[in-house]
Design a protein around this motif. Structure first.
Motif, PDB file in Angstrom:
ATOM      1  N   LEU A  43       0.907   1.141   1.978  1.00 45.83           N
ATOM      2  CA  LEU A  43       0.111   1.954   1.075  1.00 45.83           C
ATOM      3  C   LEU A  43       0.670   1.886  -0.352  1.00 45.83           C
ATOM      4  CD1 LEU A  43      -2.351   3.858   1.207  1.00 45.83           C
ATOM      5  CD2 LEU A  43      -0.764   5.739   1.644  1.00 45.83           C
ATOM      6  N   ALA A  44       2.001   1.853  -0.450  1.00 40.85           N
ATOM      7  CA  ALA A  44       2.642   1.811  -1.768  1.00 40.85           C
ATOM      8  C   ALA A  44       2.392   0.494  -2.489  1.00 40.85           C
ATOM      9  CB  ALA A  44       4.144   2.054  -1.621  1.00 40.85           C
ATOM     10  N   LEU A  94      13.077   3.190   2.842  1.00 44.38           N
ATOM     11  CA  LEU A  94      11.927   2.334   3.156  1.00 44.38           C
ATOM     12  C   LEU A  94      11.969   1.007   2.405  1.00 44.38           C
ATOM     13  CD1 LEU A  94       9.025   4.969   3.161  1.00 44.38           C
ATOM     14  CD2 LEU A  94      10.189   3.969   5.133  1.00 44.38           C
ATOM     15  N   GLY A  95      12.990   0.816   1.581  1.00 38.37           N
ATOM     16  CA  GLY A  95      13.109  -0.420   0.827  1.00 38.37           C
ATOM     17  C   GLY A  95      12.109  -0.525  -0.309  1.00 38.37           C
ATOM     18  N   LEU A  96      11.717   0.619  -0.873  1.00 36.98           N
ATOM     19  CA  LEU A  96      10.731   0.642  -1.947  1.00 36.98           C
ATOM     20  C   LEU A  96      11.409   0.941  -3.283  1.00 36.98           C
ATOM     21  CD1 LEU A  96       7.913   2.709  -0.199  1.00 36.98           C
ATOM     22  CD2 LEU A  96       7.898   0.239  -0.640  1.00 36.98           C
ATOM     23  N   ALA A  97      10.854   0.379  -4.347  1.00 40.67           N
ATOM     24  CA  ALA A  97      11.340   0.704  -5.677  1.00 40.67           C
ATOM     25  C   ALA A  97      11.057   2.174  -5.970  1.00 40.67           C
ATOM     26  CB  ALA A  97      10.653  -0.185  -6.715  1.00 40.67           C
ATOM     27  N   PRO A  98      11.945   2.835  -6.716  1.00 41.26           N
ATOM     28  CA  PRO A  98      11.775   4.278  -6.946  1.00 41.26           C
ATOM     29  C   PRO A  98      10.417   4.655  -7.520  1.00 41.26           C
ATOM     30  CG  PRO A  98      13.948   3.568  -7.657  1.00 41.26           C
ATOM     31  CD  PRO A  98      13.196   2.321  -7.304  1.00 41.26           C
ATOM     32  N   GLU A  99       9.852   3.832  -8.403  1.00 42.99           N
ATOM     33  CA  GLU A  99       8.565   4.190  -9.002  1.00 42.99           C
ATOM     34  C   GLU A  99       7.411   4.052  -8.021  1.00 42.99           C
ATOM     35  OE1 GLU A  99       9.296  -0.168  -9.998  1.00 42.99           O
ATOM     36  OE2 GLU A  99      10.452   1.698  -9.954  1.00 42.99           O
ATOM     37  N   ARG A 100       7.623   3.306  -6.918  1.00 42.00           N
ATOM     38  CA  ARG A 100       6.560   3.142  -5.920  1.00 42.00           C
ATOM     39  C   ARG A 100       6.505   4.305  -4.952  1.00 42.00           C
ATOM     40  NH1 ARG A 100       3.148   0.595  -8.145  1.00 42.00           N
ATOM     41  NH2 ARG A 100       2.065   0.326  -6.165  1.00 42.00           N
ATOM     42  N   CYS A 101       7.618   5.039  -4.803  1.00 42.56           N
ATOM     43  CA  CYS A 101       7.656   6.146  -3.841  1.00 42.56           C
ATOM     44  C   CYS A 101       8.631   7.203  -4.325  1.00 42.56           C
ATOM     45  CB  CYS A 101       8.058   5.625  -2.457  1.00 42.56           C
ATOM     46  SG  CYS A 101       8.086   6.886  -1.172  1.00 42.56           S
ATOM     47  N   GLY A 151      -6.983  -0.135   0.586  1.00 42.59           N
ATOM     48  CA  GLY A 151      -8.034  -0.531  -0.334  1.00 42.59           C
ATOM     49  C   GLY A 151      -8.765   0.666  -0.924  1.00 42.59           C
ATOM     50  N   ALA A 152      -9.013   1.674  -0.102  1.00 43.63           N
ATOM     51  CA  ALA A 152      -9.690   2.879  -0.586  1.00 43.63           C
ATOM     52  C   ALA A 152      -8.818   3.617  -1.591  1.00 43.63           C
ATOM     53  CB  ALA A 152     -10.032   3.783   0.592  1.00 43.63           C
ATOM     54  N   ALA A 153      -7.521   3.700  -1.325  1.00 48.33           N
ATOM     55  CA  ALA A 153      -6.613   4.369  -2.257  1.00 48.33           C
ATOM     56  C   ALA A 153      -6.601   3.652  -3.598  1.00 48.33           C
ATOM     57  CB  ALA A 153      -5.208   4.426  -1.661  1.00 48.33           C
ATOM     58  N   ALA A 154      -6.564   2.328  -3.564  1.00 48.58           N
ATOM     59  CA  ALA A 154      -6.591   1.555  -4.808  1.00 48.58           C
ATOM     60  C   ALA A 154      -7.899   1.777  -5.559  1.00 48.58           C
ATOM     61  CB  ALA A 154      -6.393   0.074  -4.500  1.00 48.58           C
ATOM     62  N   HIS A 155      -9.006   1.892  -4.840  1.00 51.31           N
ATOM     63  CA  HIS A 155     -10.305   2.144  -5.456  1.00 51.31           C
ATOM     64  C   HIS A 155     -10.303   3.480  -6.200  1.00 51.31           C
ATOM     65  CE1 HIS A 155     -14.613   2.636  -6.019  1.00 51.31           C
ATOM     66  NE2 HIS A 155     -14.569   3.749  -5.304  1.00 51.31           N
ATOM     67  N   TYR A 156      -9.816   4.526  -5.560  1.00 51.01           N
ATOM     68  CA  TYR A 156      -9.781   5.832  -6.212  1.00 51.01           C
ATOM     69  C   TYR A 156      -8.829   5.820  -7.414  1.00 51.01           C
ATOM     70  CZ  TYR A 156     -12.448   7.926  -2.398  1.00 51.01           C
ATOM     71  OH  TYR A 156     -13.432   8.253  -1.499  1.00 51.01           O
ATOM     72  N   ALA A 157      -7.740   5.056  -7.306  1.00 47.97           N
ATOM     73  CA  ALA A 157      -6.804   4.971  -8.426  1.00 47.97           C
ATOM     74  C   ALA A 157      -7.471   4.334  -9.646  1.00 47.97           C
ATOM     75  CB  ALA A 157      -5.574   4.166  -8.021  1.00 47.97           C
ATOM     76  N   ARG A 158      -8.364   3.363  -9.399  1.00 55.75           N
ATOM     77  CA  ARG A 158      -9.058   2.678 -10.500  1.00 55.75           C
ATOM     78  C   ARG A 158     -10.263   3.445 -11.001  1.00 55.75           C
ATOM     79  NH1 ARG A 158      -8.695  -1.674  -6.823  1.00 55.75           N
ATOM     80  NH2 ARG A 158     -10.935  -1.376  -6.411  1.00 55.75           N
ATOM     81  N   GLU A 159     -10.873   4.251 -10.134  1.00 53.48           N
ATOM     82  CA  GLU A 159     -12.155   4.883 -10.444  1.00 53.48           C
ATOM     83  C   GLU A 159     -12.037   6.413 -10.354  1.00 53.48           C
ATOM     84  OE1 GLU A 159     -14.643   3.221 -11.485  1.00 53.48           O
ATOM     85  OE2 GLU A 159     -14.004   1.176 -11.016  1.00 53.48           O
TER      86      GLU A 159
END
Length: 321
Positions: free
Chosen positions: A178-179, A198-205, A276-284
């Motif tokens: 999701l991130a 989780l091995g994620l960059a701090p800004e991603r989570c 994909g839905a999360a990315a859509h809401y982030a853009r719109e």
């Protein structure tokens, strides 16, 4: 009525004690699990009264609300031998979906016919083996926090306690996928160091543990609410997010498919669809705003406090009779 119940789940209890009764909440010196007393981080009315166990023996109690298996024995002892379901009317509220040998998990009250086993979702009643216990469903209700959504931050809010310990149950393993679509802001207990684990960059989570009032404002600034939970009862944080006016992206598991209508967000068993839905809401943001309004209306209709309290009043009257 005088209703005896333990402070087990703060959010659920906050809604329950808005009714017209006096609510007796046991308190112990250490304020441990069997005697937490009044909540410190929720707004409870003055009708919630702390009571020491030794005082309960001589206190009139009209009904006992049990929520954990050992509370029946505890209540009998503290009430001077008055047994819940026998000498005192009782209900048992089951907050959780079954675990273990699902769908054959037998409920601890399955062999009792002297109390009503109350589930908080229809899914839970369906999946628990309730045996001969009389059952009812009173769906969740929450105190309306108001339509606070601004969505100015194109990130997803996730609310989960102890995501690392609970792992696959709460869908923690799905967070990296999701991130990859947008930044995540995870709220709850035990979320510190979540990105690193989780091995994620701090800004991603990013992660915080906030009191409820601060939590609602923080959630509402995020563009959407993400609910990657695989197996749990219907989370009150999801219902609260809908009340706030947030669009929802959620796994189609347990009661979620009943709670989130199509116009309120995207519900799927495919993580890539949710990403994909999360990315859509982030853009719109306008699409997010429209879905969030629908989510709020759906939550008010189904999970409003007025309906919740009315359902409980009807059930309690039946139990007392």
């Amino acid at each position: 009525m005088n209703i005896l119940l333990w402070h087990v789940h703060g959010s659920w209890t906050t809604a329950f004690v808005q009714g017209p009764h006096t609510y007796l909440v046991p308190v112990l010196p250490d304020r441990g699990p069997d005697g937490r007393g009044r909540a410190l981080t929720y707004h409870w009315p003055d009708s919630v009264v702390e009571v020491e166990p030794e005082r309960l023996r001589d206190t009139p109690v009209d009904l006992v609300v049990l929520q954990r298996p050992h509370e029946a024995e505890l209540a009998t002892r503290w009430l001077g031998g008055r047994r819940p379901g026998r000498e005192v009317p009782a209900v048992y509220v089951e907050h959780n979906a079954p675990v273990g040998d699902v769908p054959d998990t037998r409920h601890p009250c399955a062999d009792r016919d002297d109390l009503t086993l109350v589930h908080v979702t229809h899914f839970n009643r369906l999946f628990w083996d309730n045996g001969r216990a009389p059952t009812a469903v009173v769906e969740h209700g929450v105190v309306d926090p108001g339509h606070r959504w601004t969505g100015e931050l194109p990130r997803a809010a996730v609310v989960v306690n102890e995501p690392l310990r609970r792992g696959r149950t709460t869908g923690t393993d799905l967070l990296p996928g999701l991130a990859a679509s947008l930044g995540l802001d995870v709220f709850g207990m035990g979320t510190e160091n979540l990105a690193a684990e989780l091995g994620l960059a701090p800004e991603r989570c990013r992660s915080w543990d906030l009191p409820q009032e601060e939590l609602h404002d923080a959630m509402a600034r995020r563009r959407l609410y993400a609910h990657p939970v695989r197996w749990t009862s219907l989370g009150l944080s999801l219902i609260e997010a809908m009340h706030l006016g947030m669009p929802v992206v959620a796994l189609a598991t347990t009661e979620v498919v009943e709670a989130v209508p199509a116009e309120a967000g995207v519900v799927s068993t495919r993580p890539e669809v949710l990403a994909g839905a999360a990315a859509h809401y982030a853009r719109e943001p306008e699409a997010a705003r429209t879905a969030g309004r629908a989510a709020r209306q759906a939550a008010l209709r189904r999970y409003g406090l007025k309906r919740f309290l009315a359902d409980w009043e009807r059930l309690l009257e039946e139990v007392i009779r």
